[in-house]
Design a protein around this motif. Structure first.
Motif, PDB file in Angstrom:
ATOM      1  N   LEU A 114       0.820  -1.210   0.000  1.00 26.29           N
ATOM      2  CA  LEU A 114       0.000   0.000   0.000  1.00 26.29           C
ATOM      3  C   LEU A 114       0.857   1.266   0.000  1.00 26.29           C
ATOM      4  O   LEU A 114       0.596   2.219  -0.747  1.00 26.29           O
ATOM      5  CB  LEU A 114      -0.944   0.004   1.201  1.00 26.29           C
ATOM      6  N   GLY A 115       1.870   1.291   0.841  1.00 30.32           N
ATOM      7  CA  GLY A 115       2.741   2.464   0.883  1.00 30.32           C
ATOM      8  C   GLY A 115       3.416   2.708  -0.453  1.00 30.32           C
ATOM      9  O   GLY A 115       3.560   3.859  -0.887  1.00 30.32           O
ATOM     10  N   PHE A 116       3.815   1.631  -1.125  1.00 31.78           N
ATOM     11  CA  PHE A 116       4.451   1.759  -2.436  1.00 31.78           C
ATOM     12  C   PHE A 116       3.473   2.331  -3.456  1.00 31.78           C
ATOM     13  O   PHE A 116       3.811   3.215  -4.248  1.00 31.78           O
ATOM     14  CB  PHE A 116       4.954   0.386  -2.887  1.00 31.78           C
ATOM     15  N   ILE A 117       2.218   1.848  -3.443  1.00 29.14           N
ATOM     16  CA  ILE A 117       1.200   2.332  -4.379  1.00 29.14           C
ATOM     17  C   ILE A 117       0.908   3.811  -4.127  1.00 29.14           C
ATOM     18  O   ILE A 117       0.773   4.604  -5.064  1.00 29.14           O
ATOM     19  CB  ILE A 117      -0.083   1.488  -4.263  1.00 29.14           C
ATOM     20  N   LEU A 118       0.806   4.200  -2.847  1.00 29.91           N
ATOM     21  CA  LEU A 118       0.462   5.585  -2.514  1.00 29.91           C
ATOM     22  C   LEU A 118       1.518   6.572  -3.011  1.00 29.91           C
ATOM     23  O   LEU A 118       1.212   7.734  -3.254  1.00 29.91           O
ATOM     24  CB  LEU A 118       0.294   5.733  -0.999  1.00 29.91           C
TER      25      LEU A 118
END
Length: 824
Positions: A357-361
């Motif tokens: 999720l952090g990577f996508i954000l």
């Protein structure tokens, strides 16, 4: 309960017994559930969650519109703000929200800070509680700016190390002293537009003394970006809108000179949440739809795997039926295994979502609000659990029912032969493959439209040559007391501009230098769009004339290598005290002088008849100032030596990279004024890329999902035909023993793959044709039913399906008839 536990234990044993099948199924499920969970966590935070303020349903954004001339969210005056608070009988409280930049001065290094100017009721409107200290309120009221400021948690931690003793410290903004009285909670974000990022400092003002116009006049509309209001309890949105519409009509009647009838000035309110997320809703819903299609495809793929596995277990099922097991028990056992598989895959999917999720954000465009609220919470976990359960039911139900319907004698007979392939099983697997291909087509068409839009925008002519151009931004200091303002009047600003350009041109490696108030594709100056008057036209006909004003220095078009169509560029002699001049773009010329020559015509901004006319001296080819995907906006360029502003961007034509030039640019600017921060130093190519961030994100993500869908669909059709070859090896051997050629066997299986691909692709094209219109707002220069996409996508997928069919079909031609007959 005991029976259920027995089914669970048996199901786990069966999954462990076939580790390859289990690993493939779990990884496939983890991919589908993980993608859904990650995207849903963004959709949930941005679109579904209520705003994190007190009674968020009563919060509204207030717009001042002039629909008669096609204008929305125009600026308003301090008397009009008073009307909202005292005359409307609609709001519990109202606050304007004015985004701005300010310079942090008096520190070791000047710094640009994001600020917002509000009224003293801002925090009470939102219902905010400070992290430490207090928030400004009516007790801090002043006619101008209050010396009491509130800072964000991010600024508190970055600049003050989260020191609780920060309260009472002095802060100099644009050389004015302020006192920090409070720190906002960590998760608080300003619910409105900003200049370039999260607000770091909050200032309150009465908007009735320096530096604001005095005395407040109804027609002097200097407050921009709208206002936020809290509706009175029990008042619906429709009731409030009706009262505001009536009040606007009364004001137009009472003050006819301030509200020309052509404008039809009125007031509009919308739920605050809708104004924050409305523009990104289509993009997020398209992404959510894409990952839901991925889950369907994953489910269909695993259903195919389970059908193959169930067909291989027909003898086992027949024996259990013969020993007295009911068909209901068999269905339950198969569903239990499917649910175990889906729950394990779901858990792996949640872990995947948490990890990625952090990577996508990091790739989500900054114009998507509320990203700080995105997290894997209980709602998201419940959604992931629901997706896992539904997926288990979808891919487990068909194999379970199929196994239960097997006739006892037929099952024993087929199991004894080792053939698990039946006509009913074949039809069911055919339906699954066709559905999988149809979903893949839908995703590929959507991705094709988005990627074609992105490609067209990347190839769009911005009206200039961005290569070898470096930019840097400056915000001139503006103290509240005009007497202390070093850039108060035109001569002082022009002196700064000339010295700035002299120093920029002297930097080694810089060929040309210029100044602009708005960089191409990044024009976010809320003051830029103004009313326009044209000489020799009646006042009434000029009420609907608007154009964006861009201040530039003489060499600006040369730096950008923009094309001057007719007339001349600005010169060093176009300065204050000389005849004001202007250069217009093609759009302005076409819109306001469609049949006449605009050169020599005179225009002016605003309705003040005392302002001097500007003579049009040149026509420039359209430059994409507002974005590569925005057309038809009139622009008028004025000389910065005649109308200088505080918001400046330096543009340099150079062969050197921005990183190498940045320290030299900063040194030269701060040699003129040590209190000026220099920020956003970057190449023009980077600015163009950032302007496409939102479209690039959606196109890349949907394109990735479409690629995954094609991979899964091709694996599905390959697996089906490979399974058919394995199960029908005895039949193939007989056919070849009776004289069938290898080409006949190849055509037999290829024909099957081609038929399935054709039906699935046609179904997908039909569904796509009926749904792509919902993506229209995400497209630019591409029609929802673009012929190229609707031709290329089916052909590409058909070619992939043929390849996936050819490999097992070719394997079928390698079957040795003697070996096949002997094994049978």
């Amino acid at each position: 309960m005991g029976t259920l536990l027995q089914d669970v234990r048996y199901g786990l044993r069966m999954l462990v017994k076939k580790p390859t099948f289990t690993i493939v199924a779990v990884l496939t499920l983890a991919l589908g559930v993980g993608a859904n969970t990650a995207i849903f966590s963004i959709v949930n935070a941005v679109l579904l969650h209520s705003l994190p303020y007190r009674d968020p349903d009563r919060l509204v954004k207030i717009f001042f519109n002039e629909p008669g001339v096609g204008l929305r969210d125009v600026r308003f005056s301090e008397p009009e703000l008073d009307d909202l608070q005292t005359r409307a009988s609609v709001f519990e409280d109202v606050t304007p929200i004015v985004p701005a930049s300010t310079n942090l001065t008096g520190a070791k290094q000047p710094e640009r800070l994001e600020v917002v100017f509000t009224s003293f009721s801002y925090f009470s409107v939102l219902g905010v509680i400070p992290q430490i200290g207090r928030l400004y309120g009516p007790q801090d009221f002043t006619l101008g700016f209050s010396p009491a400021v509130v800072i964000s948690d991010a600024l508190w931690r970055r600049a003050y190390g989260a020191d609780p003793n920060v309260l009472g410290r002095s802060l100099r903004l644009d050389d004015d002293p302020y006192t920090i009285i409070g720190v906002l909670p960590r998760g608080f974000r300003h619910p409105g537009p900003t200049v370039a990022g999260d607000v770091q400092v909050f200032l309150a003002a009465g908007f009735s003394a320096d530096p604001f116009p005095q005395p407040p006049i109804r027609g002097n509309r200097f407050i921009f970006a709208g206002a936020i209001g809290r509706l009175k309890p029990g008042l619906t949105l429709a009731q409030a809108q009706a009262r505001l519409t009536a009040m606007a009509a009364e004001l137009r009647h009472d003050f006819p000179t301030d509200y020309p009838p052509q404008g039809q000035w009125t007031i509009e309110i919308q739920p605050l949440q809708e104004t924050l997320v409305g523009k990104v809703r289509p993009m997020l819903l398209v992404l959510l739809g894409a990952v839901i299609l991925i889950v369907f495809i994953v489910s269909l793929n695993i259903a195919n795997l389970l059908l193959a596995r169930a067909s291989g277990r027909q003898q086992e099922m027949a024996v259990r039926l013969a020993l007295g097991a009911s068909r209901g028990r068999m269905v339950r056992q198969m569903l239990t295994e499917s649910m175990l598989l889906s729950l394990i895959g779901g858990a792996a999917g949640i872990a995947t979502a948490v990890g990625t999720l952090g990577f996508i954000l990091r790739f989500v465009p900054s114009n998507v609000s509320r990203l700080n609220e995105v997290r894997i919470d209980w709602v998201v976990l419940a959604f992931a659990l629901l997706i896992s359960i539904l997926t288990g039911l979808v891919f487990g139900l068909a194999p379970a029912l199929h196994s239960a319907e097997v006739a006892l004698s037929s099952a024993i007979r087929e199991g004894g032969r080792g053939s698990g392939y039946s006509t009913k099983t074949g039809r069911l697997r055919d339906v699954l493959i066709v559905s999988e291909l149809a979903f893949a087509v839908i995703l590929m068409v959507g991705a094709g439209l988005l990627l074609r839009t992105l490609r067209d925008l990347l190839q769009e002519n911005p009206g200039f040559h961005p290569a070898h151009v470096v930019t840097a931004r400056i915000w001139l200091t503006g103290p509240n007391d005009p007497k202390r303002d070093p850039y108060l009047d035109i001569p002082r600003r022009v002196t700064f501009d000339r010295e700035l350009l002299r120093r920029m041109k002297a930097i080694p490696g810089v060929e040309l230098a210029a100044i602009t108030s708005a960089l191409p594709t990044a024009n976010n100056d809320p003051n830029a769009n103004g009313g326009l008057a044209i000489e020799d036209r009646p006042v009434e006909s000029s009420q609907d004339l608007r154009a964006e004003r861009i201040r530039i220095s003489p060499d600006y078009f040369e730096v950008l290598e923009a094309t001057l169509i007719r007339g001349r560029s600005f010169t060093e002699g176009d300065e204050d005290g000389k005849q004001p001049v202007a250069i217009i773009d093609e759009t302005t010329a076409r819109k306001y002088w469609p049949t006449r020559d605009p050169l020599g015509r005179r225009v002016r901004f605003g309705r003040d008849p005392t302002r001097p006319w500007m003579t049009v001296v040149g026509i420039i080819k359209d430059i994409k100032s507002d974005g590569l995907d925005i057309d038809g906006v009139p622009h008028i360029y004025v000389s910065t030596y005649q109308d200088p502003g505080r918001q400046l961007s330096v543009v340099l034509r150079t062969s050197l990279p921005a990183t190498l030039l940045e320290p030299q640019i900063r040194h030269e600017i701060q040699s003129i004024d040590p209190g000026l921060p220099v920020f956003s130093v970057s190449s023009m190519n980077d600015i163009l890329d950032r302007s496409l961030a939102s479209r690039r994100f959606s196109a890349d993500l949907v394109g990735g999902f479409a690629g995954l869908a094609v991979l899964l669909a091709s694996i599905g059709i390959y697996g089906l035909l490979a399974y058919m070859v394995g199960q029908r090896s005895r039949e193939i051997g007989l056919r070849m023993a009776l004289g069938a050629r290898r080409d006949d066997i190849l055509k037999l299986f290829l024909r099957k793959g081609v038929a399935l691909a054709g039906v699935g692709i046609i179904a997908g094209v039909v569904v796509s044709a009926s749904t792509t219109s919902m993506m229209a707002s995400l497209l630019y220069g591409v029609r929802p039913h673009d012929p190229a996409v609707f031709v290329i996508v089916p052909l590409l997928l058909f070619a992939i399906a043929i390849l996936a069919s050819y490999l097992p079909a070719r394997r079928a031609t390698k079957v040795d008839p003697m070996i096949a007959l002997r094994e049978a």
